[in-house]
Scaffold this motif. Structure first.
Motif, PDB file in Angstrom:
ATOM      1  N   GLY A 161       0.790  -1.227   0.000  1.00 46.48           N
ATOM      2  CA  GLY A 161       0.000   0.000   0.000  1.00 46.48           C
ATOM      3  C   GLY A 161       0.816   1.267   0.000  1.00 46.48           C
ATOM      4  N   ILE A 162       2.100   1.163  -0.333  1.00 46.34           N
ATOM      5  CA  ILE A 162       3.007   2.314  -0.257  1.00 46.34           C
ATOM      6  C   ILE A 162       3.067   3.062  -1.589  1.00 46.34           C
ATOM      7  N   THR A 216       9.954  -4.037   2.153  1.00 48.31           N
ATOM      8  CA  THR A 216      10.396  -4.407   3.509  1.00 48.31           C
ATOM      9  C   THR A 216       9.977  -3.398   4.568  1.00 48.31           C
ATOM     10  N   TRP A 217       9.308  -2.323   4.164  1.00 48.95           N
ATOM     11  CA  TRP A 217       8.898  -1.257   5.073  1.00 48.95           C
ATOM     12  C   TRP A 217       7.898  -1.796   6.095  1.00 48.95           C
ATOM     13  N   LYS A 218       8.191  -1.621   7.388  1.00 46.63           N
ATOM     14  CA  LYS A 218       7.332  -2.161   8.448  1.00 46.63           C
ATOM     15  C   LYS A 218       6.492  -1.089   9.125  1.00 46.63           C
ATOM     16  N   ASP A 219       6.858   0.165   8.934  1.00 45.59           N
ATOM     17  CA  ASP A 219       6.147   1.266   9.583  1.00 45.59           C
ATOM     18  C   ASP A 219       4.864   1.583   8.812  1.00 45.59           C
ATOM     19  N   ASP A 220       4.144   2.586   9.273  1.00 50.64           N
ATOM     20  CA  ASP A 220       2.935   3.040   8.599  1.00 50.64           C
ATOM     21  C   ASP A 220       3.280   3.462   7.163  1.00 50.64           C
ATOM     22  N   PRO A 221       2.500   3.004   6.157  1.00 52.76           N
ATOM     23  CA  PRO A 221       2.796   3.377   4.757  1.00 52.76           C
ATOM     24  C   PRO A 221       2.855   4.884   4.539  1.00 52.76           C
ATOM     25  N   SER A 222       2.092   5.638   5.314  1.00 56.34           N
ATOM     26  CA  SER A 222       2.075   7.097   5.143  1.00 56.34           C
ATOM     27  C   SER A 222       3.382   7.740   5.583  1.00 56.34           C
ATOM     28  N   LYS A 223       4.209   7.002   6.308  1.00 52.33           N
ATOM     29  CA  LYS A 223       5.498   7.530   6.764  1.00 52.33           C
ATOM     30  C   LYS A 223       6.653   7.163   5.823  1.00 52.33           C
ATOM     31  N   PHE A 224       6.330   6.455   4.753  1.00 54.36           N
ATOM     32  CA  PHE A 224       7.365   6.072   3.798  1.00 54.36           C
ATOM     33  C   PHE A 224       7.938   7.326   3.130  1.00 54.36           C
ATOM     34  N   PRO A 225       9.266   7.380   2.934  1.00 52.26           N
ATOM     35  CA  PRO A 225       9.898   8.568   2.335  1.00 52.26           C
ATOM     36  C   PRO A 225       9.693   8.637   0.815  1.00 52.26           C
ATOM     37  N   THR A 226       8.447   8.846   0.407  1.00 52.54           N
ATOM     38  CA  THR A 226       8.107   8.922  -1.017  1.00 52.54           C
ATOM     39  C   THR A 226       8.960   9.986  -1.707  1.00 52.54           C
ATOM     40  N   LYS A 227       9.490   9.630  -2.862  1.00 55.45           N
ATOM     41  CA  LYS A 227      10.410  10.507  -3.585  1.00 55.45           C
ATOM     42  C   LYS A 227       9.716  11.153  -4.778  1.00 55.45           C
ATOM     43  N   TYR A 228       9.920  12.471  -4.934  1.00 60.54           N
ATOM     44  CA  TYR A 228       9.430  13.182  -6.116  1.00 60.54           C
ATOM     45  C   TYR A 228      10.467  13.104  -7.233  1.00 60.54           C
ATOM     46  N   VAL A 229      10.012  12.784  -8.447  1.00 60.98           N
ATOM     47  CA  VAL A 229      10.863  12.780  -9.634  1.00 60.98           C
ATOM     48  C   VAL A 229      10.299  13.842 -10.572  1.00 60.98           C
ATOM     49  N   GLN A 230      11.094  14.880 -10.849  1.00 63.13           N
ATOM     50  CA  GLN A 230      10.580  16.029 -11.585  1.00 63.13           C
ATOM     51  C   GLN A 230      11.044  16.111 -13.037  1.00 63.13           C
ATOM     52  N   PHE A 231      11.998  15.224 -13.408  1.00 65.91           N
ATOM     53  CA  PHE A 231      12.570  15.334 -14.757  1.00 65.91           C
ATOM     54  C   PHE A 231      12.508  14.007 -15.510  1.00 65.91           C
TER      55      PHE A 231
END
Length: 374
Positions: A161-162, A216-231
């Motif tokens: 769900g990430i 492998t992320w075990k924490d809340d999905p909303s805390k995942f360090p989602t990355k922005y790709v702008q190019f």
């Protein structure tokens, strides 16, 4: 921005059918009066190649194509939100092999349904507007891309769900993103197109550690360090109006605008100059009466054929292995008068389904191939 290569004349297909492959209407089912926007065969699991899903209104239906031309309804899902209108649906897969379907639409929310237990596995929230298309990674079917009216593309892990990556910003799309497609062989690359009349190629290679981390992320999905790709690595303008469907054809791209044709073109990226290059349009496939937006084409698994409906209820089937382009056949029926929003070709191209705006699913089967399985 890429430039159109000069000095190369593209070849235009003839609208005279070759009839090298013939189809007959074998079935039609009326789901209701609600427009159907999406119909998709399962290409992820050979056990389910003859299964398909449809989406329209707040409902999703799962069917099996029978060898005798029949269509068997296996499951139905109705969203709790009566205001939802699903525009797109895609097959996906859990890490243990469970078949999923992911659907999105006007509400901007993606429902991931576990087909085995008929339950919602995950609800993916993040888009700020409608979801126009969802596509599944062919090599990692836990990953899906979503194209949205909010001008972004998002990469999700449907198992966890990430939201892993967001493709938007400085050099991103400037209007609705309408279609996306993963590269068939390069797992890091995908293409997107939209109402800003551009087609963009993006690379995830630099950010693949985020993909690995999402499993492998075990924490809340909303805390995942989602990355922005702008190019993106490439931007092309081979059309002059909305581009509402694109698909890889090897390293070439098939794309459709609201200009009554599909183009096959080659993106020629310039080494060491991200975003720059040229676009060489090679072939043109005319599609009369197809100037409405949100009409999408489909191909068989081996990319031998392409099928697309139009606003008059007809279906054009093109041979993708012919140059100049050859129209295989034109399918029509006296009762098929509504816009065909999307077609679905079976894995071997012997069955064609069409999702119609009047709520009908049409099934056509190859005449000489009746004895073959789907």
């Amino acid at each position: 921005m890429s430039k159109i290569a000069l000095g190369n004349e593209s070849l235009v297909g003839s609208l005279t059918p070759s009839n090298k492959k013939s189809y007959k209407l074998t079935n039609r089912i009326q789901e209701g009066k609600i427009p159907l926007y999406s119909v998709v065969f399962n290409f992820l699991d050979a056990r389910f190649f003859n299964y398909f899903v449809s989406a329209g209104g707040n409902g999703i239906n799962l069917y099996k194509c029978l060898e005798d031309g029949g269509i068997s309804l296996l499951q139905s899902y109705t969203d709790d939100d009566k205001e939802e209108s699903f525009y797109t649906i895609s097959w996906a897969c859990g890490v243990e092999g469970n078949p999923f379907v992911a659907a999105g639409g006007v509400k901007g929310i993606i429902r991931v349904i576990n087909v085995n237990d008929k339950m919602v596995h995950k609800t993916l929230v993040g888009h700020g507007d409608s979801v126009n298309e969802i596509k599944t990674h062919p090599m990692k079917p836990q990953l899906v891309l979503s194209a949205s009216k909010d001008e972004s593309v998002r990469l999700w892990n449907v198992e966890t769900g990430i939201c892993i990556l967001i493709f938007a910003g400085t050099a991103g799309h400037r209007y609705e993103v309408v279609s996306v497609d993963f590269h068939p062989h390069d797992e890091h690359r995908f293409v997107s197109c939209g109402m800003d009349a551009t087609i963009k190629i993006w690379s995830m290679k630099e950010f693949w550690t985020y993909v690995d981390k999402s499993f492998t992320w075990k924490d809340d999905p909303s805390k995942f360090p989602t990355k922005y790709v702008q190019f993106p690595v490439f931007t092309a303008s081979v059309h002059t109006n909305y581009v509402d469907c694109n698909r890889w054809f090897g390293d070439y791209i098939l794309s459709k605008s609201v200009e009554d044709e599909i183009l096959l073109w080659e993106p020629i990226l310039k080494e060491n100059s991200p975003g720059e290059g040229t676009s060489d349009v090679l072939l043109r496939y005319p599609i009369p009466n197809c100037n409405l937006w949100f009409i999408k084409f489909s191909c068989d698994l081996s990319l031998n054929y392409l099928s697309i409906g139009n606003q008059k209820g007809k279906i054009y089937v093109w041979d993708l292995k012919s140059c100049p382009p050859v129209l295989v056949t034109l399918l029509s029926h006296s009762l098929s008068k509504s816009v065909i929003r999307q077609t679905a070709m079976s894995s071997n191209g012997n069955t064609i389904l069409a999702a119609s705006e009047d709520g009908t699913i049409w099934r056509w089967d190859a005449v000489a191939k009746v004895a073959e399985s789907l």
